[in-house]
Structures are given as structure tokens and as C-alpha cells.
Design a protein around this motif. Structure first.
Motif, PDB file in Angstrom:
ATOM      1  N   VAL A  57      41.024  38.308  40.096  1.00 27.21           N
ATOM      2  CA  VAL A  57      41.537  39.089  41.111  1.00 27.21           C
ATOM      3  C   VAL A  57      42.940  39.712  40.761  1.00 27.21           C
ATOM      4  O   VAL A  57      43.126  40.797  41.091  1.00 27.21           O
ATOM      5  N   GLU A  58      43.686  38.773  40.296  1.00 28.97           N
ATOM      6  CA  GLU A  58      45.314  39.267  40.003  1.00 28.97           C
ATOM      7  C   GLU A  58      45.185  40.351  38.718  1.00 28.97           C
ATOM      8  O   GLU A  58      46.046  41.012  38.587  1.00 28.97           O
ATOM      9  N   GLU A  59      44.272  39.944  37.869  1.00 29.72           N
ATOM     10  CA  GLU A  59      44.299  41.000  36.597  1.00 29.72           C
ATOM     11  C   GLU A  59      43.492  42.126  36.601  1.00 29.72           C
ATOM     12  O   GLU A  59      43.161  42.979  35.631  1.00 29.72           O
ATOM     13  N   ARG A  60      42.843  42.474  37.780  1.00 32.38           N
ATOM     14  CA  ARG A  60      41.914  43.616  37.938  1.00 32.38           C
ATOM     15  C   ARG A  60      42.686  44.787  37.869  1.00 32.38           C
ATOM     16  O   ARG A  60      43.518  45.122  38.681  1.00 32.38           O
ATOM     17  N   PRO A  61      42.496  46.028  36.730  1.00 32.38           N
ATOM     18  CA  PRO A  61      43.062  46.941  36.915  1.00 32.38           C
ATOM     19  C   PRO A  61      42.637  47.867  37.835  1.00 32.38           C
ATOM     20  O   PRO A  61      41.670  47.734  38.522  1.00 32.38           O
ATOM     21  N   ASP A  62      43.864  48.740  37.947  1.00 33.61           N
ATOM     22  CA  ASP A  62      43.779  49.840  39.334  1.00 33.61           C
ATOM     23  C   ASP A  62      42.786  50.592  39.001  1.00 33.61           C
ATOM     24  O   ASP A  62      42.026  51.202  39.968  1.00 33.61           O
ATOM     25  N   ASP A  63      42.275  50.975  37.735  1.00 37.55           N
ATOM     26  CA  ASP A  63      41.225  52.143  37.843  1.00 37.55           C
ATOM     27  C   ASP A  63      40.067  51.425  37.471  1.00 37.55           C
ATOM     28  O   ASP A  63      38.875  52.379  37.113  1.00 37.55           O
ATOM     29  N   LEU A  64      39.550  50.385  37.514  1.00 38.25           N
ATOM     30  CA  LEU A  64      38.492  49.627  37.473  1.00 38.25           C
ATOM     31  C   LEU A  64      37.592  49.859  38.718  1.00 38.25           C
ATOM     32  O   LEU A  64      38.132  49.591  39.723  1.00 38.25           O
ATOM     33  N   PRO A  65      36.464  50.241  38.431  1.00 34.99           N
ATOM     34  CA  PRO A  65      35.475  50.567  39.337  1.00 34.99           C
ATOM     35  C   PRO A  65      34.914  49.350  40.032  1.00 34.99           C
ATOM     36  O   PRO A  65      34.774  48.456  39.455  1.00 34.99           O
ATOM     37  N   ASP A  66      34.629  49.469  41.199  1.00 38.06           N
ATOM     38  CA  ASP A  66      34.149  48.240  41.923  1.00 38.06           C
ATOM     39  C   ASP A  66      32.761  47.610  41.487  1.00 38.06           C
ATOM     40  O   ASP A  66      32.668  46.137  41.686  1.00 38.06           O
ATOM     41  N   ASP A  67      32.002  48.332  40.745  1.00 39.44           N
ATOM     42  CA  ASP A  67      30.839  47.718  40.206  1.00 39.44           C
ATOM     43  C   ASP A  67      31.097  47.254  38.916  1.00 39.44           C
ATOM     44  O   ASP A  67      29.807  46.823  38.186  1.00 39.44           O
ATOM     45  N   VAL A  68      32.347  47.053  38.168  1.00 37.79           N
ATOM     46  CA  VAL A  68      32.352  46.788  36.951  1.00 37.79           C
ATOM     47  C   VAL A  68      33.264  45.500  37.023  1.00 37.79           C
ATOM     48  O   VAL A  68      34.350  45.417  37.744  1.00 37.79           O
ATOM     49  N   PRO A  69      32.978  44.080  36.317  1.00 34.16           N
ATOM     50  CA  PRO A  69      33.583  43.086  36.340  1.00 34.16           C
ATOM     51  C   PRO A  69      34.842  43.328  35.817  1.00 34.16           C
ATOM     52  O   PRO A  69      35.205  43.865  34.916  1.00 34.16           O
TER      53      PRO A  69
END
Length: 107
Positions: A57-69
Motif C-alpha cells: 500500500v505504501e509503495e504503490r506508484p501514483d500512476d499505477l492502474p488499479d488492476d495492476v499489482p
């Protein structure tokens, strides 16, 4: 020390209670050692899983789509002399990809 046998926990399955009651003192000591080690192992796994969930949760990039882990990485693929960014991650035995954007030639 009481001369009465101990009362097993109510939530312990009857099969396990019967197996323990039929075991020798040496076997019971081995079972106790194994059970303690198994508890530590399972507790550690649960802590690691919880830690990994929090890191994801903390490391999720801002531009990462919701359906991509969150574990996905960016890969460059070349198709017909054009270069594109793709999100890429492993899902079981398969590698999955999702288009991100074209590669800017100025980079």
C-alpha cells in the motif's frame, strides 16, 4: 502436581486428544517441541504477510492502474521499431503485462 489427568481444551478435536492420550511421555515432549516451533513459524508468516500488505500500500506508484499489482515493474517492449512502456508482473506461472505509454525518444 495433581494426580488427575489434565482436561483438554474444549476446541481441540477428539482425534487429537485421543492421539495425545495414547502417546508416550517422550512422544508428548516431541509433540510439544514441534507445536511450539510450528506456532512460531505460523506467527512469523502472518507478520511477514501483514508487513508485505502494508508495504504494498505504501509503495504503490501514483500512476499505477488499479488492476495492476504494486509488485509490477516497468518494462520496455519494442514493436515494429517503436518502443513502449508496459507494466509487467508475475501471476502464478504466467507473466502479465499492461500497456503504460510510448517511450519518449528524448529520454
Amino acid at each position: 502436581m495433581s494426580y488427575e489427568p489434565p482436561t483438554p481444551p474444549a476446541n481441540l478435536p477428539t482425534e487429537i486428544v485421543n492421539t495425545l492420550n495414547d502417546s508416550t511421555p517422550e512422544q508428548l515432549r516431541d509433540i510439544a517441541t514441534y507445536a511450539e516451533a510450528l506456532v512460531e513459524h505460523k506467527d512469523r508468516e502472518a507478520r511477514l504477510e501483514e508487513s508485505a500488505d502494508q508495504e504494498e500500500v505504501e509503495e504503490r506508484p501514483d500512476d499505477l492502474p488499479d488492476d495492476v499489482p504494486a509488485k509490477a515493474t516497468i518494462t520496455i517492449k519494442e514493436i515494429n521499431d517503436n518502443r513502449y512502456y508496459y507494466w509487467q508482473w508475475r501471476d502464478g506461472n504466467r507473466v502479465k503485462s499492461k500497456y503504460k505509454s510510448p517511450v519518449n525518444p528524448a529520454e
